[in-house]
Design a protein around this motif. Structure first.
Motif, PDB file in Angstrom:
ATOM      1  N   LEU A 136      -0.162   6.547   1.330  1.00  0.00           N
ATOM      2  CA  LEU A 136      -0.245   6.312  -0.127  1.00  0.00           C
ATOM      3  C   LEU A 136      -1.393   6.737  -1.089  1.00  0.00           C
TER       4      LEU A 136
ATOM      5  N   TYR B 265       0.852  -1.922  -2.811  1.00  0.00           N
ATOM      6  CA  TYR B 265       2.023  -2.031  -1.752  1.00  0.00           C
ATOM      7  C   TYR B 265       1.677  -3.121  -0.804  1.00  0.00           C
TER       8      TYR B 265
ATOM      9  N   ALA C 120      -1.759   2.820  -4.937  1.00  0.00           N
ATOM     10  CA  ALA C 120      -1.578   2.829  -3.202  1.00  0.00           C
ATOM     11  C   ALA C 120      -2.046   1.263  -2.723  1.00  0.00           C
TER      12      ALA C 120
ATOM     13  N   ARG D 295      10.115   1.690  -5.032  1.00  0.00           N
ATOM     14  CA  ARG D 295       9.310   0.350  -5.209  1.00  0.00           C
ATOM     15  C   ARG D 295      10.186  -0.668  -5.728  1.00  0.00           C
TER      16      ARG D 295
ATOM     17  N   ASP E 296       7.233   6.185  -3.791  1.00  0.00           N
ATOM     18  CA  ASP E 296       7.121   5.234  -5.050  1.00  0.00           C
ATOM     19  C   ASP E 296       8.280   5.175  -5.771  1.00  0.00           C
TER      20      ASP E 296
ATOM     21  N   ASN F 299      -4.842  -0.113   3.512  1.00  0.00           N
ATOM     22  CA  ASN F 299      -3.548  -0.235   2.795  1.00  0.00           C
ATOM     23  C   ASN F 299      -2.614  -0.934   3.960  1.00  0.00           C
TER      24      ASN F 299
ATOM     25  N   ASN G 259       3.993   8.459  -1.153  1.00  0.00           N
ATOM     26  CA  ASN G 259       3.766   7.962  -2.390  1.00  0.00           C
ATOM     27  C   ASN G 259       2.996   9.099  -3.303  1.00  0.00           C
TER      28      ASN G 259
END
Length: 282
Positions: free
Chosen positions: A46, A109, A106, A68, A65, A138, A100
């Motif tokens: 990320l 998510y 980051a 998403r 990304d 993350n 990503n």
């Protein structure tokens, strides 16, 4: 779609920029090469996704990304994931979802999004290799570690990497999420400039992990990454052909991944021999 879920194999580094992605991708390449099966490679970085550069792709058409909306709504399907991944040149049964590229996003998510991605990947491919790098703050790293059937920690022979960083993440943080140190296998990377001199046995003892294998990089290796020829190096270079070979043999045995039939089996003279033997091979 697979009738059963594919094995998930997650690579996590003790330290940034030591070669975790290189090790993970080499493992995926070797498994795709040896098995002939459809292998999915999920770059779940990320913050520092770089694999596209190593493969000579300046701007991937689709990255993590860009999925998403589907991840947030829970609407990703195997069909959509197949359209989002990119086959690797020279290894068409290896499919990569690049990571990503919007680093400022980051932290946004969610665990639900990452779990949804993993569930769909399990249904889409025969084997799934996941690369999460070395950052634990993350959802991608936590979910990929928790959901994996095999967890591989990548480190080097530098004391600060396997002792300080390794203990901080693998010994202190990982157990908070239900994963003990003995549930990790270890790959140790040795670069041309390695100065620590510590052996695999000592490194695994320090971290409390099990041995999987070693990966040794020569001076030429980094030029392959910089030039975007990593896939070609793995396929054609004598040193590249050996990268992660020992580790992958163990992983394939563990997850009951069958190796493809040798090419001798499809040669005309061999088929005639089988006919002569009433179809019974030696």
């Amino acid at each position: 779609m697979n009738a059963t879920s594919a094995p998930l194999i997650t690579f996590v580094g003790t330290t940034p920029n030591i070669g975790t992605t290189a090790a993970a991708f080499a493992a995926a390449f070797r498994i795709a090469e040896a098995s002939g099966r459809q292998v999915g490679y999920l770059c779940m970085h990320l913050k520092s996704a770089k694999l596209h550069r190593y493969l000579g792709i300046t701007e991937p058409a689709i990255t993590l990304d860009k999925l998403r909306p589907e991840l947030q709504s829970g609407s990703l399907t195997p069909e959509k994931l197949i359209r989002a991944v990119q086959p690797v040149r020279g290894m068409p049964n290896l499919h990569v979802l690049f990571g990503n590229l919007m680093r400022d996003q980051a932290e946004f998510y969610s665990p639900e999004e990452m779990e949804h991605l993993l569930r769909v990947a399990e249904q889409t491919f025969s084997i799934v290799i996941i690369d999460v790098g070395a950052y634990w703050d993350n959802a991608a790293t936590i979910c990929a570690i928790r959901e994996a059937g095999t967890r591989i920690v990548v480190t080097t022979d530098a004391l600060s990497h396997f002792q300080e960083d390794g203990k901080r993440w693998i010994s202190q943080i990982s157990p908070l999420f239900g994963i003990a140190t003995e549930q990790y296998d270890t790959v140790v990377i040795y670069s041309p400039w390695s100065t620590g001199g510590y052996r695999m046995k000592e490194i695994c003892k320090e971290m409390g992990t099990s041995k999987l294998g070693e990966l040794k990089f020569g001076h030429n290796f980094y030029a392959q990454l910089d030039s975007g020829h990593y896939g070609q190096w793995l396929k054609e270079d004598p040193a590249g052909k050996l990268a992660m070979q020992e580790s992958v043999e163990q992983l394939m045995d563990r997850h009951h991944i069958r190796r493809i039939t040798p090419t001798i089996a499809v040669q005309p003279w061999y088929r005639k021999l089988l006919t002569h033997r009433n179809g019974v091979g030696s």
